[in-house]
Design an enzyme around this catalytic site. Structure first.
Site, short mmCIF file in Angstrom:
data_model
loop_
_atom_site.label_atom_id
_atom_site.label_comp_id
_atom_site.label_asym_id
_atom_site.label_seq_id
_atom_site.Cartn_x
_atom_site.Cartn_y
_atom_site.Cartn_z
N SER A 1 -9.65 97.83 17.21
CA SER A 1 -10.53 97.85 16.04
C SER A 1 -9.99 97.19 14.78
CB SER A 1 -10.92 99.28 15.70
OG SER A 1 -11.96 99.67 16.53
N LYS B 1 -10.81 101.70 4.97
CA LYS B 1 -11.78 102.07 6.01
C LYS B 1 -12.22 103.52 5.81
CE LYS B 1 -12.35 101.92 11.09
NZ LYS B 1 -11.68 101.73 12.38
N SER C 1 -14.07 98.34 15.42
CA SER C 1 -14.88 99.15 14.55
C SER C 1 -14.63 98.93 13.05
CB SER C 1 -14.67 100.63 14.88
OG SER C 1 -13.33 101.00 14.58
N1 GLN Z 1 -13.99 99.06 20.50
C1 GLN Z 1 -13.09 100.05 21.01
C2 GLN Z 1 -13.85 101.34 21.25
O1 GLN Z 1 -15.00 101.34 21.07
C3 GLN Z 1 -11.95 100.25 20.10
C4 GLN Z 1 -12.27 101.08 18.94
C5 GLN Z 1 -11.11 101.28 18.04
O2 GLN Z 1 -10.09 100.63 18.16
N2 GLN Z 1 -11.28 102.21 17.14
O3 GLN Z 1 -13.29 102.32 21.63
#
Ligand code: GLN
Length: 483
Positions: free
Chosen positions: A172, A73, A148
Site C-alpha cells: 500500500s 494517512k 491503499s
Molecule cells: N492491496 C493490498 C490489500 O488489499 C495491500 C493493502 C495494504 O498494503 N494495506 O490487502
C-alpha cells in the site's frame, strides 16, 4: 519559482539562505490544495487553516524541519483530529492520543496539512474502497492512484504536500507510489513503531514514506524510525543517519533479478522499462544476475489468508459500543453489534472478515491458516538464501501502470493481483522501495521495486539514489492532470 515543486531538501536549503520563509511555504501549499484538491480528492480532512496559524508561531531556533508541512494517512492516530480510516465506522472518531510516528513528526515542529484518503481500513489497491471519495491519479484523472495509501501518493504527486506518511501491509505504499510516479518506502518490519496506527494485519503492517525523491525519503525515515517501548515488535537498531547512504557509486553492487517477477501478467511496457533500468545498473558497474524465487508464486495466496485472518481478529473491536458508528435503530445488544457492523463496514472489509474468520475456524485452520504460516516460513527462507548472494533484488513494483477507475473495483481477484509483486516483501518482513523508472507509451509512470535484506535500508536507498541521479525522472516527466 513554484514553491510546491521543490523537494523538502531544496526547501531546507532555501530556508537556510533566507530565500523562503516557513510562512511562504505553508501559504503556497494552502493555495495549491485550494486549486487541485477538487480534481484529485486526496484528503479526508484538510487542515490548512490550522497549518497557517501554526506556521506563524514556529520559533526561529526550532529544529531544521520545523514548519515543514506533511500529509498523514488517515489510519494514523492524530490527537484531536479525526482518524477515520476512510470508513463509516470511524467517521467521527477523534483519537485521544497521537501515534508514536505523529509524536515524532510533532516533536520536529512539522505541520500536518491534512489526513489523506485511503481504501477503507487499508484494504484495497486503488483507493476506490474509501467510504468518502475516490482519489484520482494526478497523471490522468480518469485513473486510480493505487492504494491503499492513494491519498498520500496522489497528494505528493500533485504537489499538495511535499511528503506524506502511509502504511504498507501488502504494497500500500509502494504500489501507489509506482502508479503516481513518486518515491515510496516500506521499511523493515519493526523499524518504525506501529503504536497508534489502526491495525489491519499486525504481522505485516508497517508505516513508511512518500516523497518526491530518495534524499527526502532518507530524511523522513530518520524522523520516524526507532524503537518504541509501546510496540513490542519494534527493534532497536541504534542511531542511524540514512542520508549518509546516499551515494552514487554502485560499482560491484550485486543485484538479483528474480525471473518469476518478469513473466506472465506483467505488462510488456513495464517489463521493458525494468529491463532498461537493469541495463543502466550494469553500465553503472553493478553486477546483475538472474535467479529463481520460485516461492513467489505462492506469496499472494499466503498473504490474503494471513492478512484476512489477522484483520478478522483486529476488526473485532469495532462493535458499535465504544468509539465507533452505532446503528440508530438497534434495539438490543445483539442488534447493536450486528447492525452497526453491517452498516459501518464496506463490502471489501466484510469480505475480508468473512474470509479471515473462515480460515481461522476450527475445521479449516489446518488446511488454510496453518498452511499459510508454513509457506510464510518458506518465503522467508528463500529470501534469506537470495540475500546470501545479492545485496538487493530488483522487480517491477506493479504489474501494470495506473488502471482506470472502475476497471477492477468489482472484481476482487483482479484487484488482489495488483499486489503480486509487493506482498512477498511484507510476508518476509523486508524493506522495499519503489522509485519511478520511466513512463509507458501513454505517458504514465512505471515503478521499480528495490528489495533489501532486513534492516538494510541503507543499501536500497543507495541503489535507488544512484539510479535516480542518472535518469532525472522528475525533471523529464510531470503529472498532466488529464481530464
Ligand atoms: N492491496 C493490498 C490489500 O488489499 C495491500 C493493502 C495494504 O498494503 N494495506 O490487502
Amino acid at each position: 519559482m513554484d514553491i510546491t515543486e521543490l523537494t523538502v531538501h531544496e526547501l531546507l536549503g532555501k530556508l537556510k539562505s533566507k530565500e523562503l520563509t516557513i510562512k511562504e511555504i505553508n501559504e503556497a501549499y494552502a493555495k495549491r490544495i485550494e486549486e487541485k484538491e477538487k480534481d484529485v480528492d486526496a484528503f479526508v480532512t484538510v487542515l490548512t487553516e490550522q497549518a497557517l496559524e501554526q506556521a506563524e508561531r514556529v520559533p526561529e531556533d526550532a529544529g531544521e524541519l520545523a514548519g515543514i508541512p506533511i500529509g498523514i494517512k488517515d489510519n494514523i492516530c492524530t490527537k484531536g483530529i479525526k482518524t477515520t480510516c476512510s470508513s463509516r465506522m470511524l467517521e467521527n472518531f477523534v483519537s485521544p492520543y497521537d501515534a508514536t510516528v505523529m509524536e515524532k513528526i510533532n516533536s520536529k515542529g512539522m505541520i500536518t496539512l491534512g489526513k489523506m484518503n485511503m481504501d477503507e481500513f487499508a484494504m484495497g489497491g486503488s483507493t476506490e474502497y474509501s467510504y468518502f471519495k475516490k482519489t484520482k491519479n494526478p497523471w490522468d484523472l480518469n485513473r486510480v492512484p493505487g492504494g491503499s495509501s492513494g491519498g498520500s501518493a496522489a497528494a505528493v504527486a500533485a504537489n499538495m504536500v511535499p511528503w506524506a506518511l502511509g502504511t504498507d501491509t501488502g504494497g500500500s505504499i509502494r504500489q501507489p507510489a509506482s502508479l503516481c510516479g513518486v518515491v515510496g518506502l516500506k521499511p523493515t518490519y519493526g523499524l518504525v513503531s506501529r503504536y497508534g496506527v489502526v491495525a489491519f494485519a499486525s504481522s505485516l503492517d508497517q508505516v513508511g514514506t512518500f516523497t518526491k525523491d530518495v534524499e527526502d525519503c532518507a530524511i523522513l525515515l530518520n524522523v520516524i524510525a526507532g524503537k518504541d517501548e509501546r510496540d513490542s515488535t519494534s527493534v532497536d537498531v541504534g542511531e542511524k543517519d540514512y542520508t549518509k547512504a546516499l551515494q552514487k557509486d554502485v560499482k560491484g553492487l550485486k543485484i538479483g533479478v528474480p525471473k518469476e517477477f518478469y513473466g506472465e501478467g506483467i505488462n510488456p511496457e513495464v517489463k521493458k522499462s525494468l529491463e532498461q533500468a537493469i541495463e543502466k545498473y550494469k553500465e553503472m558497474g553493478a553486477e546483475v544476475e538472474e535467479f529463481s524465487l520460485d516461492i513467489a508464486n505462492y506469496a499472494l495466496a499466503t498473504y490474503y489468508i494471513i492478512a484476512c485472518a489477522e484483520a478478522s481478529s483486529n476488526l473485532g473491536r469495532f462493535d458499535g459500543i465504544r468509539y465507533t458508528y452505532r446503528a440508530p435503530e438497534a434495539k438490543n445488544l445483539k442488534e447493536i453489534y450486528k447492525k452497526s457492523r453491517s452498516e459501518g463496514f464496506g463490502a471489501e472489509v466484510k469480505r475480508r472478515i468473512i474470509l479471515g474468520t473462515y480460515v481461522l475456524s476450527s475445521g479449516y485452520y489446518d488446511a488454510y491458516y496453518k498452511k499459510a504460516q508454513q509457506v510464510r516460513t518458506l518465503v522467508m527462507n528463500e529470501f534469506n538464501k537470495a540475500f546470501e548472494k545479492y545485496d538487493v533484488i530488483i522487480t517491477p513494483t506493479s504489474p501494470t501502470v495506473a488502471f482506470k477507475i472502475g476497471e477492477k473495483s468489482n472484481n476482487p481477484m483482479e484487484m488482489y493481483l495488483a499486489d503480486i509483486c509487493t506482498v512477498s516483501v511484507n510476508i518476509a518482513g523486508l524493506p522495499g522501495i519503489s522509485i519511478p523508472c520511466g513512463v509507458d507509451s501513454q505517458g504514465l509512470p512505471i515503478g521499480m521495486q528495490i528489495i533489501g535484506n532486513k534492516f538494510e535500508e541503507e543499501k536500497i536507498l543507495k541503489t535507488a539514489y544512484a539510479f535516480e541521479q542518472e535518469i532525472n525522472f522528475r525533471e523529464k516527466y510531470k503529472p498532466q492532470f488529464k481530464k
